[in-house]
Scaffold this motif. Structure first.
Motif, PDB file in Angstrom:
ATOM      1  N   UNK A   1     -18.813  45.677  64.486  1.00  0.00           N
ATOM      2  CA  UNK A   1     -18.952  44.967  65.788  1.00  0.00           C
ATOM      3  C   UNK A   1     -18.219  43.578  65.518  1.00  0.00           C
ATOM      4  N   UNK A   2     -17.609  42.895  66.519  1.00  0.00           N
ATOM      5  CA  UNK A   2     -16.727  41.711  66.383  1.00  0.00           C
ATOM      6  C   UNK A   2     -17.874  40.692  66.728  1.00  0.00           C
ATOM      7  N   UNK A   3     -18.023  39.598  65.735  1.00  0.00           N
ATOM      8  CA  UNK A   3     -18.704  38.382  65.982  1.00  0.00           C
ATOM      9  C   UNK A   3     -17.991  37.269  66.155  1.00  0.00           C
ATOM     10  N   UNK A   4     -18.260  36.228  66.921  1.00  0.00           N
ATOM     11  CA  UNK A   4     -17.143  35.328  67.244  1.00  0.00           C
ATOM     12  C   UNK A   4     -17.055  34.286  65.888  1.00  0.00           C
ATOM     13  N   UNK A   5     -18.182  33.967  65.308  1.00  0.00           N
ATOM     14  CA  UNK A   5     -17.760  33.109  64.028  1.00  0.00           C
ATOM     15  C   UNK A   5     -18.890  33.490  62.965  1.00  0.00           C
ATOM     16  N   UNK A   6     -18.592  32.991  61.717  1.00  0.00           N
ATOM     17  CA  UNK A   6     -19.218  33.545  60.697  1.00  0.00           C
ATOM     18  C   UNK A   6     -20.673  33.232  60.780  1.00  0.00           C
ATOM     19  N   UNK A   7     -21.275  32.070  61.552  1.00  0.00           N
ATOM     20  CA  UNK A   7     -22.497  31.638  61.601  1.00  0.00           C
ATOM     21  C   UNK A   7     -23.243  32.687  62.203  1.00  0.00           C
ATOM     22  N   UNK A   8     -22.887  33.210  63.358  1.00  0.00           N
ATOM     23  CA  UNK A   8     -23.623  34.124  64.307  1.00  0.00           C
ATOM     24  C   UNK A   8     -23.807  35.723  63.572  1.00  0.00           C
ATOM     25  N   UNK A   9     -22.536  35.979  62.857  1.00  0.00           N
ATOM     26  CA  UNK A   9     -22.592  37.281  61.729  1.00  0.00           C
ATOM     27  C   UNK A   9     -23.848  37.082  60.762  1.00  0.00           C
ATOM     28  N   UNK A  10     -23.874  35.931  60.095  1.00  0.00           N
ATOM     29  CA  UNK A  10     -25.086  35.706  59.092  1.00  0.00           C
ATOM     30  C   UNK A  10     -26.351  35.771  59.780  1.00  0.00           C
ATOM     31  N   UNK A  11     -26.470  35.242  61.006  1.00  0.00           N
ATOM     32  CA  UNK A  11     -27.785  35.444  61.463  1.00  0.00           C
ATOM     33  C   UNK A  11     -27.930  36.933  61.737  1.00  0.00           C
ATOM     34  N   UNK A  12     -26.844  37.679  62.224  1.00  0.00           N
ATOM     35  CA  UNK A  12     -27.228  39.251  62.382  1.00  0.00           C
ATOM     36  C   UNK A  12     -27.707  39.888  61.117  1.00  0.00           C
ATOM     37  N   UNK A  13     -26.731  39.442  60.022  1.00  0.00           N
ATOM     38  CA  UNK A  13     -27.180  39.862  58.737  1.00  0.00           C
ATOM     39  C   UNK A  13     -28.651  39.933  58.513  1.00  0.00           C
TER      40      UNK A  13
ATOM     41  N   UNK B   1     -27.003  43.958  61.207  1.00  0.00           N
ATOM     42  CA  UNK B   1     -25.933  44.701  60.319  1.00  0.00           C
ATOM     43  C   UNK B   1     -26.319  44.717  58.928  1.00  0.00           C
ATOM     44  N   UNK B   2     -25.301  45.625  58.174  1.00  0.00           N
ATOM     45  CA  UNK B   2     -25.759  45.757  56.711  1.00  0.00           C
ATOM     46  C   UNK B   2     -24.592  44.875  56.022  1.00  0.00           C
ATOM     47  N   UNK B   3     -23.533  44.420  56.616  1.00  0.00           N
ATOM     48  CA  UNK B   3     -22.563  43.796  56.039  1.00  0.00           C
ATOM     49  C   UNK B   3     -21.592  42.992  56.732  1.00  0.00           C
ATOM     50  N   UNK B   4     -20.878  41.980  56.299  1.00  0.00           N
ATOM     51  CA  UNK B   4     -20.161  41.128  57.232  1.00  0.00           C
ATOM     52  C   UNK B   4     -18.674  41.316  56.536  1.00  0.00           C
ATOM     53  N   UNK B   5     -17.573  41.498  57.359  1.00  0.00           N
ATOM     54  CA  UNK B   5     -16.301  41.161  56.914  1.00  0.00           C
ATOM     55  C   UNK B   5     -15.650  39.857  57.456  1.00  0.00           C
ATOM     56  N   UNK B   6     -15.191  39.055  56.687  1.00  0.00           N
ATOM     57  CA  UNK B   6     -14.739  37.826  57.238  1.00  0.00           C
ATOM     58  C   UNK B   6     -13.280  37.548  56.877  1.00  0.00           C
ATOM     59  N   UNK B   7     -12.360  37.802  58.033  1.00  0.00           N
ATOM     60  CA  UNK B   7     -10.822  37.319  57.836  1.00  0.00           C
ATOM     61  C   UNK B   7     -10.876  36.011  58.117  1.00  0.00           C
ATOM     62  N   UNK B   8     -10.361  35.027  57.232  1.00  0.00           N
ATOM     63  CA  UNK B   8     -10.489  33.729  57.332  1.00  0.00           C
ATOM     64  C   UNK B   8      -9.175  33.163  58.104  1.00  0.00           C
ATOM     65  N   UNK B   9      -9.189  31.999  58.440  1.00  0.00           N
ATOM     66  CA  UNK B   9      -8.217  31.281  59.224  1.00  0.00           C
ATOM     67  C   UNK B   9      -6.702  31.417  58.802  1.00  0.00           C
ATOM     68  N   UNK B  10      -6.617  31.584  57.494  1.00  0.00           N
ATOM     69  CA  UNK B  10      -5.161  31.651  56.934  1.00  0.00           C
ATOM     70  C   UNK B  10      -5.196  33.215  56.389  1.00  0.00           C
ATOM     71  N   UNK B  11      -5.625  34.349  56.691  1.00  0.00           N
ATOM     72  CA  UNK B  11      -5.536  35.346  56.321  1.00  0.00           C
ATOM     73  C   UNK B  11      -4.325  36.064  56.393  1.00  0.00           C
ATOM     74  N   UNK B  12      -3.527  35.858  57.802  1.00  0.00           N
ATOM     75  CA  UNK B  12      -2.243  36.510  58.343  1.00  0.00           C
ATOM     76  C   UNK B  12      -1.394  35.874  57.477  1.00  0.00           C
ATOM     77  N   UNK B  13      -1.522  34.358  57.395  1.00  0.00           N
ATOM     78  CA  UNK B  13      -0.238  33.655  56.527  1.00  0.00           C
ATOM     79  C   UNK B  13      -0.289  34.073  55.183  1.00  0.00           C
ATOM     80  N   UNK B  14      -1.303  34.370  54.725  1.00  0.00           N
ATOM     81  CA  UNK B  14      -1.452  34.412  53.052  1.00  0.00           C
ATOM     82  C   UNK B  14      -0.921  35.764  52.792  1.00  0.00           C
ATOM     83  N   UNK B  15      -1.082  36.785  53.654  1.00  0.00           N
ATOM     84  CA  UNK B  15      -0.474  38.080  53.466  1.00  0.00           C
ATOM     85  C   UNK B  15       1.074  38.033  53.570  1.00  0.00           C
ATOM     86  N   UNK B  16       1.588  37.245  54.689  1.00  0.00           N
ATOM     87  CA  UNK B  16       3.005  37.235  54.847  1.00  0.00           C
ATOM     88  C   UNK B  16       3.792  36.582  53.786  1.00  0.00           C
TER      89      UNK B  16
END
Lengths: 372, 591, 381
Positions: free
Chosen positions: C88-100, C105-120
């Protein structure tokens, strides 16, 4: 009103004396729960250690020896046999001599040198599928670590992304932290059922029930009188178990005691309610025992104590909504490990309260119906 | 097979038999140096109250219990060392005979025939006389659990006779059986001994069954109180018994005065008379106020011999005297100055399709001792439980102390004391804890409760047992405690369900003295009993059979109805039997 | 056995036959033992067979993308396609933590701001994952499943980009006996053992107590039947009843829950017979030792169900337990039977497993009956 309270207290006093003046029944209430707490706490674990495994290495290169050194160096693994033929694998796995056979083919080192993927074959005993899964996780960790080292050595670019995993509340994923709070609930339920489920039947068989009914005491007062000792004994034992869990078994207790004890109060209420309901329904101690059994067994197995409720099919999940232990396990784990306070647990408190009150009402109705 | 070893003519001989049991307060001695012989081909009665050691003795003879010391010889064998040969030629019927209630009559017979290796070919001839003797013939396909109490006992007898045993040990075969079936059972037993030449050793707690035996063994508190033929016992007390007619005065008010006279061993009420047993043949010297009452010598009973023996063994005058007065509250709210304490009208109670109580009506007046008689299953206990508010009636009205039991149970209970048939106090709690608990249950607290407990403890002489767990009290004291509990709140009405069953005759006297004392103070007492002689102690009584009222009236009126030329002075039991037989043959109805 | 008399001989056989016939008639007329033998295993197996599972499916996880990138979207697709997760998509990490925290939810996957850049820039961008560690087992499963998704994703990208393999060494698991690793396949045989322990004890504990209560034991004692004959007469009918219940459970396990059956019926029958002897013996022993129902009942709860549930290896692997506890599991008959059943169902007739465990069960039964015979004289009190 004052008169009522005095009568209830006198009833409770009588129940206490009846329960505790007999040495055998005193022992039965105190010793088995503590023994079980200790035995089960150590027994109920998913963590694996000293896994017996065998190695079947057809490769003569250096890499295979490096990889196998990682296995033999790990405290989790214990090498039992070294094989040289395929035929030797089956007897070992079949007879449970080993849970794992690590197989490296003759081209293992060569593949690493030539840059083609080198395969590590792990043969696992799947009879205990859960053990197999966990074991596979351990093997994966070793193989991945080795793989990264090779990649670095051979300057292969690392994967473009990696997973950085953290487990909250239980960073080392210790089974005991999960199981022990559950045992608090499980044993409290057993004790509160034992105190009540046979009590009315016992009075009936000994004839004291009639003598009680011809007094002006109301069924309500009699029920209340039976509840009070159950509470005292339930609270006492649960406290003892919580102390053992915290200080002997070192399970963290992060939440507030208020949240824990509000849950405990409501849980004992519902446990006693169910016990009294069984008690009011049956007419002999034997039936009471059977009733207690038939409630306890599903209540424990379907509570989420060992296997998650989320894995159950929908209709069984619906069934667990009737199980007080289900809610109390949530309370226990939330408070022990997640550090929850009262505000997070209202739904559980509400459900326990409902079960308690409803079962008491039903018990009361059955008492009254039996008396006409 | 053991026949040649019985040259002495004694089938059983026992010397200095001792058996003790562990108990929470050390050891209890069940048998204390018992010695006796039983002659071949006789009916010997083992008589004694509950707890005298009868069952223990029979079980030792059957090899089911080991002895502590002494010698036992049964048909040439020691049953402890060699149980199998004894058990193989023994017909043993335990008190609660182990019939399989979910097996039919026939299946029960077959099972025991198989276990005793009776060849299938001869069974028809074997069963036929047994079935005709017991009258079980028509019920072969019926489940044993659905037989009446008497029929069950007869089936038990039949099952223990299948292998034609030369020795029969029967443990209280007549307990819980109505007087008619009791007589039939005794006839069966006698026929059996006469025809087969077997020896029968039978225990009973009914003293009046003694005269049906050839020899008698009285067992009391684990000792033999006496042995001999019934005639021996009668001779001892011939001329010691008298009856005093209390013309115009209630015998209940006369009896206490008589019982304390010098030389008096025992007094008991019989209808409008007081029966007196003296130490010797000299009649009692009556005080002035009773001088004008007519006094006749009467024929002795077995019970007289028992009481006489008891006095001599227990020493002193054998009597304990309780204080006469248990303080009663003054200025009682005479709730609804009604004449009747209990009023029952057209009472009906059904269990499924079975009608346990059918259109029953009677009335108990204030200060009356009222008896409710009937065989087991006649509906006594059901009626009683309805009166106590423990069971709702299907129809009819019930008023206790002017209150409708159904509409205001709590008020009715406040004025009512109830003592159940079975000991029904908390065995784990001490005497004091029981009294305290029930006192508070009736709303006593503080000083008034403390005072009342002290008073009751003194009245019932329970002071020295104050801190003893009530479960291990001697039987007589347990009974006293149960009565004490039902009197904690000083009720106007007392319901007693078989209060004296299993208590020895002396303790029974004591108990009735208390009841009589309460009645003279205006307490109304409703009592059930299966001791016919106890019915004589009542002012009036009701006899029930199969849920219906069979007869009602004073004991003398009921006896009057059974008077025939052959039976000029019938006992209540005679009256009971004749009433029942007139009501039609007892039908075997499902419970 | 001084007072037992000899077993064997025609008379003895006749007596045993009579006792068995009696017991059978009683069983047929009293529905409660039939209910315990058939209804109870049926209902329990039905509920638990469906209810007890360790396979996490559709684990709810929260996904937080600080900035959406094709790479994180690709990973998401992998998640959605796997049967193990329902993201399930959550808008920000704060709300995801609340959900946890709420356990939505049983877990959180967090793609941070610079994820795409770092990959490239090929700098090994981290995917931050948080799992709820309270249920360690589920957490471990999530970790394993996630690693699986991740590897697939990496491999797929590599193939597309034709880069050389990033994993010089790969693991190829082969899970024998249970290639799909369905937990039900190992839990159902274990359940059968737990349920039969319960039923064996309940059947005999109740019936012998009844015989004492109704006074029929005393009448049997004064017949020529020896204690051994009385015990055999009790044992055989309930043994037959128990074996029928066992057959019902096995049929349900195979046909309803689809647990493969690779062993032979013969071995299954033989080992079940041994186990049932031990279970019935436990019940007989409990009811012989304590004629007091209150205590007998509590002993039954303490000594049968809970140990069979926790110490038999039904859920918790005996291998994982500390040495001392493992010692305790040796005195629980269910632990041998769980091993046998898991092997017979999933692996087949493997003598190395079957023989020693069967021997243990046989020893157990012999020991129990020897003890019962020793302590139960034909005596009262």
């Amino acid at each position: 009103m004052r008169q009522d309270i005095v009568r209830i207290l006198e009833l409770a006093r009588k129940e206490f004396l009846a329960l505790l003046r007999d040495r055998k029944s005193r022992m039965v209430l105190i010793v088995p729960p503590l023994v079980q707490l200790l035995v089960f706490s150590y027994a109920a674990t998913f963590d694996l250690n000293r896994i017996s495994y065998a190695v079947w290495n057809e490769d003569t290169g250096i890499y295979s020896r490096q990889l196998l050194a990682r296995f033999s160096g790990s405290p989790n693994f214990r090498l039992v046999a070294t094989l040289s033929h395929r035929e030797e694998v089956a007897p070992l796995l079949d007879n449970r001599k080993v849970l794992l056979v690590v197989h490296l083919q003759s081209d293992f080192s060569r593949s690493i040198l030539t840059g083609t993927p080198a395969r590590v074959e792990a043969l696992l005993d799947g009879r205990q599928s859960n053990t197999a899964m966990i074991l596979l996780g351990y093997v994966q960790t070793i193989v991945s670590g080795f793989s990264e080292e090779i990649a670095a050595l051979r300057s292969i670019a690392p994967p473009i992304a990696s997973i950085d995993l953290r487990a909250w509340y239980n960073p080392n994923l210790k089974s005991r932290w999960f199981i022990v709070p559950g045992i608090v609930g499980l044993l409290t339920l057993v004790v509160s059922l034992l105190v009540t489920a046979l009590s009315v039947a016992r009075e009936r068989e000994e004839g004291t029930f009639d003598q009680l009914m011809v007094t002006p005491l109301s069924p309500f007062q009699i029920l209340m009188g039976k509840l009070v000792p159950g509470f005292v004994i339930g609270f006492g034992e649960a406290t003892l178990i919580i102390l053992v869990a915290r200080f002997l078994l070192h399970v963290p207790l992060r939440g507030t005691l208020g949240a824990l004890y509000l849950g405990l109060f409501l849980f004992i209420l519902s446990g006693l309610g169910v016990g009294l309901m069984i008690s009011a329904l049956v007419s002999t101690q034997q039936q009471g025992l059977l009733g207690a059994f038939l409630f306890l067994v599903p209540a424990i197995i379907l509570s989420g104590f060992a296997t998650p409720i989320a894995n159950m099919p929908q209709f069984i999940q619906d069934l667990t909504l009737l199980d007080p232990l289900r809610y109390f396990l949530v309370v226990l784990r939330q408070v022990f490990l997640r550090g929850a306070d009262i505000s997070l647990l209202w739904p559980e408190y509400g459900a326990l309260f409902l079960i308690g009150v409803l079962s008491l009402l039903i018990a009361g109705a059955f008492f009254r119906k039996r008396l006409g | 097979m053991a026949g040649d070893r019985e040259s002495s003519g004694n089938v059983i001989s026992v010397r200095d038999l001792v058996r003790t049991f562990p108990s929470p307060r050390g050891t209890v001695t069940a048998l204390e140096g018992v010695s006796f012989e039983i002659r071949k081909g006789t009916v010997t009665g083992l008589i004694g109250p509950d707890g005298a050691g009868k069952t223990t003795l029979l079980r030792i003879l059957a090899g089911l219990i080991l002895r502590d010391s002494g010698t036992v010889n049964v048909m040439g064998y020691d049953p402890s060392a060699d149980p199998l040969p004894v058990q193989g030629s023994l017909g043993y019927m335990p008190q609660k005979f182990g019939l399989y209630e979910d097996l039919t009559v026939m299946e029960n017979l077959d099972l025991y025939a198989d276990l005793h290796a009776v060849p299938p070919s001869g069974r028809k001839d074997l069963y036929a006389p047994l079935l005709s003797m017991t009258g079980l013939g028509p019920f072969l396909g019926r489940l044993a659990g659905k037989l009446s109490g008497g029929m069950k006992q007869k089936l038990g007898v039949a099952c223990s006779l299948l292998h034609r045993p030369p020795l029969l040990l029967f443990d209280e075969p007549t307990v819980g059986v109505d007087p008619v079936s009791r007589r039939e059972l005794w006839e069966i037993l006698h026929t059996l001994v006469r025809e087969s030449g077997a020896t029968l050793f039978v225990s009973t707690s009914y003293l009046d069954e003694a005269e049906r035996c050839d020899d008698i063994l009285i067992l009391l508190d684990g000792r033999i109180l006496g042995a001999g033929s019934p005639a021996d016992f009668y001779t001892e007390v011939r001329g010691h018994a008298f009856e005093l007619e209390s013309a115009g005065q209630s015998p209940r008010s006369v009896e206490p005065g008589i019982s304390v006279l010098p030389g008096v061993v025992d007094t008991v009420l019989t209808g409008s008379r007081v029966r007196i047993l003296m130490e010797d043949r000299s009649p009692p010297v009556l005080p002035e106020e009773f001088e004008h009452f007519p006094l006749h010598p009467v024929a002795p009973r077995f019970e007289d011999a028992f009481m006489d023996r008891l006095r001599r063994t227990r020493g002193g005058d054998g009597k304990t005297r309780l204080p006469r007065q248990l303080h009663r509250k003054t200025g009682r709210s005479g709730q609804g100055e009604e004449e009747s304490a209990i009023l029952v009208e057209n009472l009906v109670r059904d269990f499924g399709t079975f009608r346990a109580v059918n259109d029953l009506s009677f009335e108990v007046k204030r200060g009356e001792v009222f008896g409710l008689l009937g065989a087991n299953g006649a509906g006594k206990t059901t009626t009683f439980r309805m009166l106590a508010g423990l069971l709702p009636p299907t129809g009819g009205t019930l008023r206790v102390a002017g209150q409708d039991v159904r509409k205001s149970p709590s008020k009715a209970r406040q004025n009512m004391g109830y003592m159940a048939q079975k000991f029904s106090l908390y065995g784990q709690l001490t005497v004091y804890q029981n009294l305290r608990f029930y006192g508070s249950a009736y709303g006593l607290s503080g000083k008034s409760r403390t005072d009342r407990i002290q008073e009751v403890l003194e009245f019932f002489e329970l002071v020295s047992y104050r801190d003893v767990s009530s479960g291990i009290l001697p039987l007589g004291f347990r009974q006293r405690l149960a009565l004490a509990v039902s009197l904690m709140h000083d009720p106007e009405i007392l319901l007693l369900d078989e209060p004296t069953s299993g208590v020895d005759p002396a303790a029974r006297r004591e108990f009735w003295r208390i009841i009589n004392g309460l009645a003279t103070e205006g307490v109304s007492v409703l009592v059930t009993t299966h001791f016919m002689e106890e019915a004589d102690y009542c002012d009036r009584l009701v006899i029930m059979a199969q849920g219906s009222l069979l007869a009602t009236g004073a004991p003398s009126e009921i006896k009057e109805r059974a008077r025939t030329p052959q039976l000029p002075s019938p006992s209540l039991e005679d009256a009971f039997v004749s009433l029942l037989s007139r009501a039609g043959p007892l039908q075997e109805t499902g419970k | 056995m001084k007072d037992g008399g000899g077993l064997g001989g025609r008379a003895s056989l006749l007596r045993i036959r009579a006792l068995i016939r009696k017991e059978t008639l009683q069983i047929l007329r009293d529905p409660s033992s039939l209910a315990i033998a058939f209804l109870l295993p049926f209902v329990l197996l039905l509920i638990f067979g469906y209810g007890v599972s360790l396979d996490a499916r559709h684990v709810p996880v929260a996904v937080v993308q600080d900035s959406r990138s094709p790479d994180s979207e690709g990973f998401m697709a992998g998640l959605r396609h796997s049967p193990w997760f329902s993201p399930t998509i959550y808008p920000d990490i704060h709300s995801a933590v609340e959900a946890l925290k709420r356990q939505d939810v049983d877990g959180i996957l967090w793609f941070r701001e610079n994820f795409g850049r770092e990959i490239h820039s090929s700098r090994n961008g981290p995917i931050h994952v948080v799992v709820d560690g309270v249920d360690d087992n589920t957490a471990r499963l999530v970790e394993g499943y996630l690693t699986n998704v991740w590897q697939t994703w990496i491999t797929l990208r590599n193939e597309r980009g034709r880069e050389s393999s990033v994993f010089p060494v790969t693991l190829e698991p082969r899970i024998w006996f249970n290639p799909d690793n369905r937990s039900r396949d190992f839990l159902v045989p274990g359940l059968i053992a737990v349920i039969m322990t319960l039923i064996g004890a309940l059947l005999t504990a109740l019936v012998v107590a009844r015989e004492w209560e109704r006074g029929t034991m005393e009448s049997l004692f004064v017949t020529p039947a020896s204690m051994g004959e009385i015990l055999i007469g009790k044992f055989i009918p309930y043994f037959v009843l128990g074996m029928s219940g066992m057959a019902l459970s096995v049929l349900m396990g195979h046909f309803l829950f689809g647990v493969p059956f690779r062993g032979s019926i013969f071995v299954l029958g033989l080992t079940s017979a041994l186990f049932l002897s031990a279970a019935l013996g436990m019940g007989l022993l409990i009811s012989t030792v304590s004629k007091n129902q209150f205590v007998a009942g509590q002993i039954a709860i303490v000594s049968t169900f809970l140990p069979a549930f926790i110490l038999s290896g039904f859920i918790f692997d005996v291998h994982s337990m500390p040495k001392m506890i493992r010692g305790i599991t040796h005195i629980i008959p269910a632990s041998y039977f769980v091993t046998i059943l898991q092997t017979v169902f999933l692996a087949g007739d493997i003598p190395g497993v079957i023989v020693p465990n069967s021997l243990a069960l046989a020893l157990f039964s012999v020991f129990l009956f020897a003890v019962i015979l020793r302590i139960s004289r034909k005596r009262i009190g």
